[in-house]
Design a protein around this motif. Structure first.
Motif, PDB file in Angstrom:
ATOM      1  N   ILE A   1      23.218 -11.671  43.162  1.00  0.00           N
ATOM      2  CA  ILE A   1      22.600 -12.998  43.170  1.00  0.00           C
ATOM      3  C   ILE A   1      22.524 -13.497  44.604  1.00  0.00           C
ATOM      4  CG2 ILE A   1      23.217 -13.622  40.803  1.00  0.00           C
ATOM      5  CD1 ILE A   1      25.690 -14.988  41.875  1.00  0.00           C
ATOM      6  N   ARG A   2      21.477 -14.277  44.885  1.00  0.00           N
ATOM      7  CA  ARG A   2      21.265 -14.807  46.241  1.00  0.00           C
ATOM      8  C   ARG A   2      20.881 -16.282  46.142  1.00  0.00           C
ATOM      9  NH1 ARG A   2      17.196 -10.044  48.499  1.00  0.00           N
ATOM     10  NH2 ARG A   2      18.550  -8.269  47.998  1.00  0.00           N
ATOM     11  N   ALA A   3      21.093 -16.915  47.235  1.00  0.00           N
ATOM     12  CA  ALA A   3      20.677 -18.322  47.320  1.00  0.00           C
ATOM     13  C   ALA A   3      19.155 -18.389  47.250  1.00  0.00           C
ATOM     14  CB  ALA A   3      21.197 -18.963  48.594  1.00  0.00           C
ATOM     15  N   GLY A   4      18.649 -19.344  46.501  1.00  0.00           N
ATOM     16  CA  GLY A   4      17.205 -19.484  46.350  1.00  0.00           C
ATOM     17  C   GLY A   4      16.668 -18.876  45.056  1.00  0.00           C
ATOM     18  N   ASP A   5      17.504 -18.040  44.410  1.00  0.00           N
ATOM     19  CA  ASP A   5      17.056 -17.501  43.125  1.00  0.00           C
ATOM     20  C   ASP A   5      17.016 -18.612  42.063  1.00  0.00           C
ATOM     21  OD1 ASP A   5      16.923 -15.060  44.284  1.00  0.00           O
ATOM     22  OD2 ASP A   5      18.765 -14.245  43.373  1.00  0.00           O
ATOM     23  N   VAL A   6      16.188 -18.400  41.043  1.00  0.00           N
ATOM     24  CA  VAL A   6      16.038 -19.378  39.950  1.00  0.00           C
ATOM     25  C   VAL A   6      16.568 -18.730  38.666  1.00  0.00           C
ATOM     26  CG1 VAL A   6      14.424 -20.752  38.577  1.00  0.00           C
ATOM     27  CG2 VAL A   6      14.057 -20.459  41.038  1.00  0.00           C
ATOM     28  N   ILE A   7      17.334 -19.528  37.939  1.00  0.00           N
ATOM     29  CA  ILE A   7      17.889 -19.062  36.653  1.00  0.00           C
ATOM     30  C   ILE A   7      17.132 -19.761  35.523  1.00  0.00           C
ATOM     31  CG2 ILE A   7      19.915 -18.934  35.186  1.00  0.00           C
ATOM     32  CD1 ILE A   7      21.610 -18.985  37.741  1.00  0.00           C
TER      33      ILE A   7
END
Length: 827
Positions: free
Chosen positions: A809-815
């Motif tokens: 997981i990375r910053a900026g990803d959308v769940i």
């Protein structure tokens, strides 16, 4: 005491006399023994007793002297007894005389019969002896003539004087020829005295003991003499060969071919071997080979096919002078619940709807109606439900006029359109009956306008189709409807020949428990009578009884008359054609041919599929769930309708499979098949017998009874829907954006998120989106708000999320957060 003592013994007069005897033994011993001598009583008969003995009686007559008569018997009683005794003796003498006469008569009859048999046997022997002597005399004359001819030939063929002359042939002695012939006959017969002919009659003892063996008959002896005579005359005379027309089917056995040519089987087998074909008498050869053999024997070939057995029922055209007017056959068709049967009730003035389950017609009903004008009309009432398509098609094929019933308050419906198509396909004129005009919502004009869309133009719309407004409840317009039918029938000029073999169509067929197979037949031509032998489809029978539409037994049924026919050997298919033939053999042969043809057709249809098609069907059926059922109905038409309705239930995942359907009560055989296949049994207007019910209870086989086809179709559809896998629907509930990623001991990577839309729930499913591309789908391992584990987080709030078995997981990803729910599916 001894007489030497001189004393008298005391005793009765004339009693036994005593004396002593001296006995001597060995060694000089002696012994005196006292003996008694008894006197024999001598009875001197009286003069009356001598007379009684002279009559032949064995019992001495009692004296009539009162002093010597037994005590207690009077003189009259004694005389009566004497007379009875004399009468009995006389009767015995008469019976003995009669028996002697009968014995003598029987002996004379036996002697007479024996003399007749001997005379007959003697006469037969004399006749045979005369025939034998005559034959011998003819043979002797021929032998003498042959000897004289040989001597003349020898004298004519004398060689020249220079050559040595051959010794003349000795003349043939006829007696020597006879002796040689008799010797040969004795050797061949197996015994001296001529074995070619048995003498006397064959008795039962001789037949059982087998004495003498098998002997030649008089006819065999005559044939032998004829052969010898022909041989002596210079060879056997050939009889003229009879040329025959041999009917040759597509395949025939060697023995049957020999029988049709009237030739020996051995000769036919020999001819086949000469043509290079090794075949025995029981083997089958094709028509071309058989034709070669027939032509070799000089016969004429007539090629026929197996279907020629049906030529006996080929109809020939009727002469115009034999035709007579017949009643029209009118079929009432239309949509369900538009009042077809009610309208027919009003015409018949009867109540039929009350007898139908749910007020819905389940069968084709056939009725005859006599109008006020004296005209006879035959009506067929067809069901309107969608499942009864085949029944409506069958009704349109056998009818002359179709009455299309349309409800004025409901207009044109699907089965109305279907009935129009059936009538057009059959080329039958139509009369539109606009029913229920008494209803407040009735709109006849709308009915006429809707019919225009299906190319039915009524007279009021400037067309040629008759239309009548009627009301089955009030009886309005019925007279106009009957007039329209009579007018249409007059235009058609319906005629038939009643004086010929009957031909008809099976409207309906059923298996009645008490009466056996029963077929409702509409006679179309000729007259069907009791005792007629007929063939119908793959069945045949003899008319045992005819029952009309009123339930009365009749002796015959003419053209356009519907009757129930009893006497079939099996239940025919609805729609089969009935034809009357001359003999039972013809009917049985035609029925067997049709049954074999149908069997071959089904086998060919099954074998026509290629291996690739079989593999494709097997692969397709792996993904299809089948619901097997067994169907038993009261009549053939209902069974067909149910099977057709069952075939329409299902999709690419589930389908209903009818393992077996039939007509009649549910039996133990049906229960056994249902248990083996795990299928329920559907009974339509039938019930299971007692043994079948007990077996079904023991083996837990479900039997369901129905009387309305609506309920049956709905229940089967609901049961099949239960086999469908549930539909999974996905509901979106929220979005969350990852702001920061943290690493927590014992947990792994945790995403610090902000719920931007909807709700985040721990029990929901999640997808990880990176640049709007799904890179992971799974479930949440943890959902925290601050340091507390929570079940959901609302929009606009921050939370921590960790994925199950995934940490990329990375910053900026959308769940993306969603929930799944299962929805029951129906067919």
């Amino acid at each position: 005491m001894s007489d030497t003592d001189g004393k008298k013994t005391l005793g009765l007069r004339g009693g036994p006399r005593s004396g002593s005897v001296k006995q001597s033994f060995s060694h000089g011993r002696t012994k005196n023994v006292v003996v008694e001598t008894k006197r024999k009583r001598v009875v001197v008969p009286k003069p009356g007793a001598e007379k009684a003995g002279a009559t032949g009686g064995s019992t001495p007559r009692v004296s009539s002297d009162p002093a010597k008569r037994p005590a207690g018997i009077s003189e009259a009683e004694l005389e009566r007894r004497m007379k009875a005794l004399a009468a009995a003796k006389a009767r015995e003498a008469d019976e003995a005389e009669q028996r002697r006469a009968e014995e003598q008569a029987r002996a004379e009859e036996r002697e007479r019969r024996r003399a007749e048999a001997e005379a007959k046997e003697r006469e037969e022997r004399e006749r045979e002896e005369r025939a034998r002597q005559k034959a011998e005399e003819e043979e002797r004359q021929k032998a003498e003539a042959e000897a004289r001819a040989q001597q003349a030939e020898a004298a004519a063929a004398e060689p020249a004087a220079s050559e040595p002359r051959a010794a003349p042939k000795a003349p043939v002695n006829p007696r020597k020829v006879d002796r040689e012939r008799d010797d040969r006959r004795d050797v061949k017969g197996g015994k001296l005295g001529g074995g070619d002919r048995r003498t006397g009659k064959l008795t039962l003892n001789q037949a059982l003991s087998g004495e003498g063996g098998r002997q030649r008959s008089l006819a065999a002896m005559k044939r032998k003499q004829e052969r010898q005579r022909q041989k002596a005359m210079g060879g056997r005379q050939q009889r003229e060969k009879v040329m025959r027309d041999v009917q040759l089917p597509e395949a025939i056995t060697v023995q049957e071919l020999a029988n049709r040519m009237a030739e020996r089987v051995a000769d036919v087998v020999k001819a086949l071997m000469q043509n290079g074909i090794m075949a025995t008498q029981n083997q089958t050869i094709d028509a071309d080979t058989a034709q070669l053999i027939i032509e070799d024997f000089g016969h004429k070939v007539v090629r026929v096919s197996a279907s020629d057995v049906e030529q006996v029922i080929d109809t020939v055209g009727d002469k115009p002078e034999d035709l007579r007017p017949r009643p029209p056959v009118v079929t009432v068709m239309g949509h369900v619940d538009h009042g077809k049967t009610s309208l027919l009730d009003a015409i018949r003035k009867a109540k039929v709807v009350a007898g139908e389950a749910g007020g819905i017609t389940q069968h084709i009903g056939a009725y005859q109606v006599t109008t006020d004008d004296g005209a006879t009309l035959t009506f067929l009432d067809t069901p309107g439900h969608a499942a009864f398509t085949s029944m409506r098609a069958r009704g349109a094929q056998v009818t002359d006029i179709v009455i299309l019933v349309v409800a004025a308050d409901d207009a044109v419906m699907p089965q109305t359109v279907e009935a129009i198509n059936h009538a057009k396909a059959a080329g039958v004129p139509m009369i539109v009956a606009i029913n229920k005009i008494d209803r407040p919502a009735a709109n006849p004009t709308k009915v006429r306008t809707d019919l225009l869309q299906h190319e039915v133009v009524v007279e009021k719309m400037s067309g040629d189709v008759l239309d009548v407004e009627v009301s089955a409840i009030n009886g309005t317009g019925l007279d106009s409807l009957l007039e329209a039918i009579a007018l249409q029938a007059e235009v058609l000029e319906l005629q038939a020949n009643p004086n010929r073999a009957a031909q008809g169509a099976v409207i309906e067929a059923q298996l009645d428990v008490g009466r056996g197979p029963v077929a409702t037949v509409l006679v179309q031509n000729g007259t069907l009578k009791r005792g007629d032998i007929f063939v119908v489809g793959e069945q045949w029978g003899k008319v045992r009884a005819l029952v009309n539409d009123k339930g009365e037994r009749v002796n015959e049924a003419g053209p356009s008359v519907p009757v129930e026919v009893l006497g079939l050997n099996g239940t025919p298919e609805a729609g089969d054609v009935l034809n009357v033939v001359e003999t039972e053999a013809q009917a049985r042969e035609i029925a067997e041919y049709r049954a074999n043809a149908a069997k071959d057709k089904r086998a060919a249809a099954g074998a026509a599929t290629t291996l690739e098609q079989l593999m494709a069907n097997a692969k397709a059926s792996e993904n299809v769930t089948e619901m097997p059922i067994l169907v038993k109905a009261d009549v053939q038409g209902s069974a067909e309708a149910i099977v057709q309705a069952m075939e329409k239930i299902g999709n690419e995942e589930v389908r209903v499979r009818v393992l077996h359907y039939g007509v009649g009560a549910i039996t133990e055989t049906d229960v056994g098949l249902a248990e083996a296949s795990g299928a329920p049994i559907i009974g339509f207007n039938v019930r299971a017998n007692a043994s079948a019910r007990n077996t079904a209870n023991q083996k837990s086989v479900e039997i369901r009874y129905y009387s309305v086809i609506y309920d049956l179709v709905d229940d089967v559809k609901a049961a099949a829907s239960g086999l469908l896998s549930a539909e999974v629907r996905e509901n979106f509930i929220g979005y969350a954006e990852i702001k920061e990623v943290f690493r927590v001991s014992n947990v792994g990577k945790v995403a610090g998120c902000l719920v931007t839309e909807g709700v985040a729930r721990r029990s929901a499913g999640v997808r990880l989106l990176r640049d709007n591309v799904v890179i992971h789908e799974g479930t949440l391992k943890t959902l925290k708000r601050f340091k507390d584990e929570v079940s959901e987080v609302q929009s606009g709030q921050e939370c921590g999320m960790a994925f199950e078995n995934y940490e990329d997981i990375r910053a900026g990803d959308v769940i993306e957060i969603f929930e799944r729910e299962e929805v029951e599916r129906t067919l």
